[in-house]
Design a protein around this motif. Structure first.
Motif, mmCIF file in Angstrom:
data_model
loop_
_atom_site.group_PDB
_atom_site.id
_atom_site.type_symbol
_atom_site.label_atom_id
_atom_site.label_comp_id
_atom_site.label_asym_id
_atom_site.label_seq_id
_atom_site.Cartn_x
_atom_site.Cartn_y
_atom_site.Cartn_z
ATOM 1 N N LEU A 164 -4.762 -2.279 -4.127
ATOM 2 C CA LEU A 164 -5.663 -3.423 -4.051
ATOM 3 C C LEU A 164 -5.567 -4.284 -5.310
ATOM 4 O O LEU A 164 -5.645 -5.520 -5.240
ATOM 5 C CB LEU A 164 -7.102 -2.928 -3.849
ATOM 6 C CG LEU A 164 -8.161 -4.006 -3.597
ATOM 7 C CD1 LEU A 164 -7.814 -4.816 -2.350
ATOM 8 C CD2 LEU A 164 -9.543 -3.379 -3.453
ATOM 9 N N ARG A 165 -5.361 -3.653 -6.445
ATOM 10 C CA ARG A 165 -5.204 -4.400 -7.703
ATOM 11 C C ARG A 165 -3.938 -5.261 -7.661
ATOM 12 O O ARG A 165 -3.949 -6.440 -8.043
ATOM 13 C CB ARG A 165 -5.146 -3.426 -8.882
ATOM 14 C CG ARG A 165 -5.319 -4.090 -10.249
ATOM 15 C CD ARG A 165 -5.246 -3.051 -11.367
ATOM 16 N NE ARG A 165 -6.145 -1.946 -11.100
ATOM 17 C CZ ARG A 165 -5.769 -0.668 -10.991
ATOM 18 N NH1 ARG A 165 -4.472 -0.343 -11.123
ATOM 19 N NH2 ARG A 165 -6.645 0.278 -10.767
ATOM 20 N N LEU A 166 -2.840 -4.679 -7.167
ATOM 21 C CA LEU A 166 -1.589 -5.434 -7.057
ATOM 22 C C LEU A 166 -1.728 -6.555 -6.031
ATOM 23 O O LEU A 166 -1.253 -7.675 -6.247
ATOM 24 C CB LEU A 166 -0.444 -4.492 -6.665
ATOM 25 C CG LEU A 166 0.929 -5.127 -6.427
ATOM 26 C CD1 LEU A 166 1.410 -5.862 -7.674
ATOM 27 C CD2 LEU A 166 1.948 -4.072 -6.012
ATOM 28 N N TRP A 167 -2.381 -6.261 -4.917
ATOM 29 C CA TRP A 167 -2.577 -7.255 -3.859
ATOM 30 C C TRP A 167 -3.430 -8.425 -4.372
ATOM 31 O O TRP A 167 -3.125 -9.595 -4.075
ATOM 32 C CB TRP A 167 -3.248 -6.573 -2.677
ATOM 33 C CG TRP A 167 -3.371 -7.380 -1.419
ATOM 34 C CD1 TRP A 167 -4.522 -7.806 -0.821
ATOM 35 C CD2 TRP A 167 -2.306 -7.814 -0.566
ATOM 36 N NE1 TRP A 167 -4.245 -8.479 0.348
ATOM 37 C CE2 TRP A 167 -2.887 -8.503 0.525
ATOM 38 C CE3 TRP A 167 -0.912 -7.695 -0.620
ATOM 39 C CZ2 TRP A 167 -2.133 -9.069 1.556
ATOM 40 C CZ3 TRP A 167 -0.153 -8.264 0.399
ATOM 41 C CH2 TRP A 167 -0.753 -8.939 1.467
ATOM 42 N N THR A 168 -4.451 -8.129 -5.150
ATOM 43 C CA THR A 168 -5.297 -9.174 -5.730
ATOM 44 C C THR A 168 -4.517 -10.018 -6.730
ATOM 45 O O THR A 168 -4.643 -11.258 -6.752
ATOM 46 C CB THR A 168 -6.523 -8.549 -6.416
ATOM 47 O OG1 THR A 168 -7.242 -7.742 -5.473
ATOM 48 C CG2 THR A 168 -7.455 -9.623 -6.962
ATOM 49 N N ASP A 169 -3.707 -9.375 -7.542
ATOM 50 C CA ASP A 169 -2.891 -10.119 -8.510
ATOM 51 C C ASP A 169 -1.865 -10.998 -7.799
ATOM 52 O O ASP A 169 -1.550 -12.103 -8.267
ATOM 53 C CB ASP A 169 -2.176 -9.145 -9.455
ATOM 54 C CG ASP A 169 -3.132 -8.472 -10.426
ATOM 55 O OD1 ASP A 169 -4.269 -8.960 -10.573
ATOM 56 O OD2 ASP A 169 -2.759 -7.445 -11.021
ATOM 57 N N SER A 196 2.241 2.036 -3.437
ATOM 58 C CA SER A 196 1.278 2.258 -4.524
ATOM 59 C C SER A 196 0.725 3.674 -4.456
ATOM 60 O O SER A 196 0.639 4.271 -3.385
ATOM 61 C CB SER A 196 0.131 1.236 -4.433
ATOM 62 O OG SER A 196 0.617 -0.084 -4.502
ATOM 63 N N GLU A 220 -6.754 2.010 -4.740
ATOM 64 C CA GLU A 220 -7.222 1.165 -5.840
ATOM 65 C C GLU A 220 -6.052 0.450 -6.512
ATOM 66 O O GLU A 220 -6.123 -0.747 -6.822
ATOM 67 C CB GLU A 220 -7.984 2.002 -6.874
ATOM 68 C CG GLU A 220 -9.324 2.538 -6.386
ATOM 69 C CD GLU A 220 -9.191 3.666 -5.367
ATOM 70 O OE1 GLU A 220 -8.134 4.345 -5.374
ATOM 71 O OE2 GLU A 220 -10.127 3.852 -4.570
ATOM 72 N N THR A 221 -4.956 1.181 -6.733
ATOM 73 C CA THR A 221 -3.765 0.578 -7.349
ATOM 74 C C THR A 221 -3.175 -0.503 -6.451
ATOM 75 O O THR A 221 -2.782 -1.576 -6.923
ATOM 76 C CB THR A 221 -2.712 1.661 -7.627
ATOM 77 O OG1 THR A 221 -3.281 2.697 -8.427
ATOM 78 C CG2 THR A 221 -1.509 1.075 -8.350
ATOM 79 N N TRP A 255 0.821 -1.208 0.000
ATOM 80 C CA TRP A 255 0.000 0.000 0.000
ATOM 81 C C TRP A 255 0.857 1.261 0.000
ATOM 82 O O TRP A 255 0.571 2.211 -0.731
ATOM 83 C CB TRP A 255 -0.942 -0.013 1.211
ATOM 84 C CG TRP A 255 -2.332 -0.383 0.826
ATOM 85 C CD1 TRP A 255 -3.397 0.463 0.668
ATOM 86 C CD2 TRP A 255 -2.835 -1.695 0.500
ATOM 87 N NE1 TRP A 255 -4.513 -0.239 0.279
ATOM 88 C CE2 TRP A 255 -4.205 -1.558 0.161
ATOM 89 C CE3 TRP A 255 -2.265 -2.960 0.453
ATOM 90 C CZ2 TRP A 255 -4.992 -2.645 -0.194
ATOM 91 C CZ3 TRP A 255 -3.049 -4.038 0.094
ATOM 92 C CH2 TRP A 255 -4.384 -3.878 -0.226
ATOM 93 N N ARG A 304 5.351 -6.712 -9.218
ATOM 94 C CA ARG A 304 4.638 -6.883 -10.490
ATOM 95 C C ARG A 304 5.492 -7.679 -11.482
ATOM 96 O O ARG A 304 4.983 -8.568 -12.185
ATOM 97 C CB ARG A 304 4.289 -5.519 -11.070
ATOM 98 C CG ARG A 304 3.675 -5.545 -12.452
ATOM 99 C CD ARG A 304 2.354 -6.269 -12.486
ATOM 100 N NE ARG A 304 1.336 -5.577 -11.684
ATOM 101 C CZ ARG A 304 0.143 -6.090 -11.416
ATOM 102 N NH1 ARG A 304 -0.177 -7.283 -11.883
ATOM 103 N NH2 ARG A 304 -0.722 -5.404 -10.677
#
Length: 510
Positions: free
Chosen positions: A155-160, A148, A152-153, A145, A226
């Motif tokens: 959470l997207r990385l965390w989900t991936d 980032s 939103e950015t 976090w 990433r």
């Protein structure tokens, strides 16, 4: 809570001022011992096992061991859904997948397994063998976090990352089998699914600080994470988790050292404000608080002394900032804004200047001297938080010292290694083969081809490691690069060396 209560026990979390505790720049959770494998195992639990606590892991491992022993002694059949006999599964856990114990753990019986798949994290990989382990995975979550641009950015990385850590059809056959077999033996004790992220557990930097701060290890970690996720399909599951470990261990220590540095610089600004000086605005505060191009470690040099200095500076800053905040409360002029940005720190400096007389009346100078004298041993990292910080850095970065001498080469993703064979030999900065592979891959991610060796030096500098690119050709880093086939000797390149992408994904990334 009052200033008097804080003075009695300044290191207790419940005595820490709320504004300091809530800051995005505070060190939370407070680190203790953790190896790279503990970081990965705890990350599994944090990201995908919401109902599995850190304290339940050691007991779950003991329960599984007792279950296997009972089945072996009574010659009972294995549970439904398993494919192995009891003796064979016991050999897998205590042989094939077993992670080496430390020298001081040789006489202890506990289950310690390589964190290759999520299910093993339910019974292995705890920082302690007791029920009060610290949540190392929460540290990784905060890094995502903080590195980032916004929620939103992050959470997207965390989900991936969750999807990459999950076992699917893209994983190799052994990993798929191991996850199914582990689940069958361990039982449905917890469900693997993306755990919710509470707003109180994470924080992001103000957009102005995120964009303007030149040196931010968490931001580099987010980019490297990433790149590691994108490389998953190019290797086996075991190779990929090793790559992830190498990035995690370096980024975590660099992030914590950066936070220590920021805290020390913040206290310096506030100390100047107590004297009627200090930064007068947001831009000036940003320049004063955030380091530009720090050098936390030098390649080939001793590392722990410099990290100790940063930790000691952090402890002094923590005492000073909390004393100041509680003294403002005592003076009847509490600071009510946040301390998560350069703007917040600038406003606190102005608040201190405005109430300098009131702070002097409550005796803040004498209070600071008294607390520092009483906590001199803690400030020298001889015990408590400072000693824990150094222990974390040493075990996260250092090559694993194994109880069994034949397994001394188990850890290949280290950042520090012993300079000699003696227990008193110093730890020096020297990358292991897996760490070299990981950092070269991350340095070249998105580049689409070879680059100068200078690129690797810049990447290491983003984590606070200084290496002279002209020395790489002659030191052990250059030897590792050549041995792994990661460089092309070219007289037209700087230092005569070009970095080569280690995985096909590096060339395909745009």
């Amino acid at each position: 809570m009052t200033l008097a209560t804080f003075k009695q026990a300044p290191w207790k979390r419940e005595n820490t001022h709320a504004k300091y505790k809530e800051s995005a720049l505070s060190i939370s959770p407070s680190p203790e011992y953790a190896s790279s494998e503990v970081l990965v195992a705890s990350l599994y639990r944090t990201i995908g096992f919401a109902s599995a606590s850190e304290g339940s892991v050691p007991q779950a491992g003991r329960d599984l061991d007792r279950k296997l022993q009972r089945l072996r002694d009574k010659r009972l059949p294995p549970p439904n859904g398993t494919t192995l006999r009891v003796d064979t599964w016991n050999t897998v856990l205590h042989g094939v997948l077993e992670s080496p114990k430390l020298p001081n753990q040789s006489s202890k019986r506990f289950l310690q397994v390589t964190p290759m798949v999520p299910s093993v994290a339910l019974f292995s990989g705890s920082a302690r063998l007791s029920s009060n382990s610290w949540p190392a995975g929460s540290l990784v979550r905060r890094m995502v976090w903080l590195g980032s641009k916004n929620h939103e950015t992050a959470l997207r990385l965390w989900t991936d990352l969750f999807l990459a850590l999950s076992i699917g059809e893209q994983d190799d056959v052994f990993a798929q089998w191991l996850e199914q077999e582990t689940f069958a033996w361990n039982g449905p004790s917890s469900t693997w699914q993306l755990a919710p992220v509470a707003a109180s557990d994470v924080a992001t930097l103000a957009s102005a600080d995120f964009d303007e701060v030149p040196f931010l290890p968490a931001r580099q970690f987010a980019k490297d994470l990433r790149a590691v996720i994108d490389a998953k399909e190019a290797m086996t599951r075991r190779q990929w988790t090793s790559l992830l470990e190498a990035v995690l261990r370096l980024a975590a220590v660099a992030h914590l050292t950066w936070l220590c540095d920021v805290q020390a610089r913040t206290w310096r600004c506030l100390s100047e404000a107590l004297a009627g000086k200090g930064p007068a605005g947001e831009a000036e505060a940003r320049l004063s608080i955030f380091p530009n191009a720090p050098q936390y470690m030098t390649y080939g040099g001793k590392a722990l002394h410099g990290l100790k200095d940063r930790a000691s500076g952090y402890l002094a800053a923590r005492l000073g900032i909390n004393t100041l905040l509680w003294s403002l409360e005592q003076a009847g002029a509490p600071f009510t804004e946040d301390l998560s940005s350069s703007q917040g720190i600038a406003r606190l400096c102005q608040h201190v200047r405005n109430h300098g007389a009131a702070l002097e009346a409550v005796g803040i100078a004498a209070t600071l001297v008294d607390i520092r004298e009483r906590e001199a041993r803690a400030l020298n990292c001889k015990k408590g938080i400072g000693a824990n910080l150094l222990e974390f850095a040493r075990h996260a970065l250092g090559q694993r010292q194994t109880a069994v001498h034949l397994l001394r080469g188990y850890d290949q993703g280290y950042v520090l290694r012993k300079k000699g064979s003696s227990p008193a030999s110093p730890w020096v900065v020297s990358l292991g083969p897996v760490a070299v592979l990981a950092l070269v891959h991350c340095a070249l991610a998105g580049m689409g081809g070879p680059r100068s060796i200078h690129r690797l030096g810049q990447h290491l500098a983003a984590y606070g490691i200084v290496v002279d690119r002209y020395d790489i050709a002659r030191n052990d880093l250059g030897q590792q690069l050549r041995m792994l086939g990661l460089v092309l000797d070219s007289p037209d390149a700087e230092s005569g060396m070009l970095l080569l992408p280690p995985f096909p994904i590096t060339q395909a990334t745009t």
